[in-house]
Design an enzyme around this catalytic site. Sequence first.
Site, PDB file in Angstrom:
ATOM      1  CD  GLU A 307      82.574 -54.012 -34.301  1.00  0.00           C
ATOM      2  OE1 GLU A 307      81.872 -52.736 -34.446  1.00  0.00           O
ATOM      3  OE2 GLU A 307      81.610 -55.122 -33.918  1.00  0.00           O
ATOM      4  CE  LYS A 376      80.711 -51.664 -26.893  1.00  0.00           C
ATOM      5  NZ  LYS A 376      80.025 -52.376 -28.351  1.00  0.00           N
ATOM      6  CG  ASP A 381      78.336 -55.381 -28.804  1.00  0.00           C
ATOM      7  OD1 ASP A 381      78.436 -54.381 -28.259  1.00  0.00           O
ATOM      8  OD2 ASP A 381      78.304 -55.309 -30.166  1.00  0.00           O
ATOM      9  CD  GLU A 409      74.094 -52.914 -31.900  1.00  0.00           C
ATOM     10  OE1 GLU A 409      74.501 -51.948 -31.085  1.00  0.00           O
ATOM     11  OE2 GLU A 409      74.728 -53.901 -32.323  1.00  0.00           O
TER      12      GLU A 409
HETATM   13  O1  GCW Z   1      77.419 -53.216 -30.776  1.00  0.00           O
HETATM   14  C1  GCW Z   1      78.396 -53.219 -31.805  1.00  0.00           C
HETATM   15  C2  GCW Z   1      77.824 -52.441 -33.067  1.00  0.00           C
HETATM   16  C3  GCW Z   1      78.312 -51.649 -33.775  1.00  0.00           C
HETATM   17  C4  GCW Z   1      79.007 -50.765 -33.022  1.00  0.00           C
HETATM   18  C5  GCW Z   1      80.111 -51.425 -32.313  1.00  0.00           C
HETATM   19  C6  GCW Z   1      80.976 -50.705 -31.247  1.00  0.00           C
HETATM   20  C7  GCW Z   1      79.788 -48.265 -33.538  1.00  0.00           C
HETATM   21  O2  GCW Z   1      76.881 -53.489 -33.480  1.00  0.00           O
HETATM   22  O3  GCW Z   1      77.411 -50.852 -34.650  1.00  0.00           O
HETATM   23  O4  GCW Z   1      79.750 -49.870 -33.633  1.00  0.00           O
HETATM   24  O5  GCW Z   1      79.403 -52.420 -31.154  1.00  0.00           O
HETATM   25  O6  GCW Z   1      80.322 -50.537 -30.025  1.00  0.00           O
HETATM   26  O7  GCW Z   1      81.845 -49.859 -31.506  1.00  0.00           O
END
Ligand code: GCW
Length: 729
Positions: A307, A376, A381, A409
């Site tokens: 990202e 994760k 996500d 989130e």
């Molecule tokens: O879930 C996504 C989020 C981002 C986050 C990213 C991550 C910190 O939308 O805000 O950034 O994952 O886990 O790196």
Amino acid sequence: MLSTTPLRIALRALLAIAAALASSAVAADNSYDLWLRYPRVEATHLNYYRARATAIVADCSTPTMRVACTELQRGLSQMLGRTVPIRHVPLDQSRDGDIVLVGQRSIPLAGIGDQGYVIATDRTSGHRRTVIAANNGIGALYGAFEYLRLVQTRREVADLKIASAPALPLRMLDHWDNLDGTVERGYAGRSLWNWSKLPRIDPRMIDYARADASIGINAVVLNNVNADARLLTPEYLRNVAAIADAWRPYGIRVFLSARFSAPIELGGLKIADPLEPAVRGWWKAKADEIYRLIPDFGGFLVKANSEGQPGPQTYGRTHVDGANMLAAAIAPHGGTLLWRAFVYSGEKATDRARQAFDEFAPLDGKFASNVILQVKNGPIDFQPREPFHPLFGAMPHTRVAMEVQLTREYLGENAGIVWLGTMWSEALRSSTARPRPAFQVLGSLSTIAGVANIGSNPDWTGSDFDQANWYAFGRLAWDPAVEPAQIAEEWTRMTWGNDPRAVKPIVKMLMTSREATVDAMTPLGLAHQMATGHHYGPGPWISDLAEPSWNPAYYNRADRAGIGFDRTANGSNAVAQYSPPIARCLTDTACVPETELLWFHHLPWTYRMRSGATLWDTLVERYDRGVSAIAMMNRSWSQLGPLIDARRHAAVASSLRRQLLESEWWRNSSIAYFQSLSRLPLPAGHAAPPRPLSWYEGVRFDTVPGFLTPRIGSCRSSVVVRGDPPCAP
Ligand code: GCW
């Protein structure tokens, strides 16, 4: 006599508030105390507990033992309604009813390691005492909190025989806190760390450490993984050292997220190439500087080449090159490097769910021994439901951490109740069916890390019930095998009291809340249907974002013919990343769990489910099931009015109303959109969405918390601010 009207109105309002408080059978209570509240034990049980806690016998001279003694004394004295004295006398002079707290032993206790404890009723030499013993202070502190929990939850303490040790050595909270005090994906106010006031330690930072220690959390990453290099400057590091000093007695080690390009930003170098000697030298010197200030500094957490974050691939190097370079800088000091596996890129044509595995699985065995790969829980996500990440169990020669998200989130932020104990337990218990290293995900883990949901709100987490996620995280990190229902009951008793008329319904709400959320938002294996950027609210129709995998339509793949993401060999073949028996099951629509059906399969709307109903009818039924379950939570809670203090009851009731409104919004938007494609009638008894699809598509939000780019927009014509109901009809 009051003559002016405003005064009379004010007085009437005051009287009304007083009457409301008086009519509540339960005393006012605050949310700040978390689960560490110690109301006096009721008369029926008071003598029982008093007789077993007449005094604390301990040597409270080390910093951690001082904390353990203070906590035990504070909790017991409050619950028992009288001061429980602390005596420092030899063990043989302890008396009946004493609690002997031991945090140092000449002969180590076997089987509990350096963080565990034993709590046992001791009847030697004609006395009946309770012994809380550990090999060092931190074990004694954890044991003290466990004893308090036993009393808080009204358990028997007359014949104790408990031995407990953490399953995972590192139990870590990752804060996504920015230096300016904002928190990425935070819904509980601002960061708790006030950099402009540090190195002065706010008392709240000690209460934070108490809460963490009470559930065994022993590592904290202070800053966002989207890291700011300035945290590594001497000015900030001095403040980090002050925090580390304050938390050391609580057994918490401080970690920092490191920005990979810091040698450029802070060191004036031209590149951050991990194989470049000047870069390696810069990190080594930086590590030495940090360890001079903080001898027990935990280490770094790194988000690299993900990202937009910098990383080794920027210089044509691999994740191994990057991780091992940083690991080498901290290794001489005993530091640990956590390297995140959360990588994906729109430039790759492959399914996003495959990308982390494709990238990292071939690197197994190549990371230095002080590197932990942080993965994760699921391959995308932090969705309401994901299958477990295929990297678990697939890297037997690599230390692996599971990362979960406490902050919601993708789960409605802080509205209502979504308890995640059940979700994490599900992930931790997934069978990887790999011959090595174990049949359980948890067998291959060395760390569990949770993205914190904590901020400066008086209730810490944005709502009373979000505290339960903090609690559950700590308890599962300590013991991933503990039953979620047990955790839910402990927390309920500690937070809301022991009246069974309250305990039972609250535990039920916790236990059912996550499944209700899955149904109302993303049933049957759908995922990532949230609106753009802030992820608040539904957006299944969105398909125009530049990064393909940020589009909800990328995940639902809904069209005239059907819905779902084909991840079998006919599609992206992500199933092949799982071990063969699991891949076979996931490929087979007769075997794949129904909860993951559309994650792995694209199916016609008229596909017959195992129940015999069509996929379309079942999808609609699931949304409604979710909304009904949330409506049921609202009803259960409103019936608890007489048993809960008025302030907290009202706060939760309003939060649950909001959750219900939002679940209806999710249900209506999703059904309106999918029906525009399926063109099928709704099954009998299921109401049509009250608005046309275009209305739902037009909802926009301004000022959504936890998201750095504010969006200005409108809901019909008026601007909607998060905090208002979502364009409620
Ligand atoms: O879930 C996504 C989020 C981002 C986050 C990213 C991550 C910190 O939308 O805000 O950034 O994952 O886990 O790196």
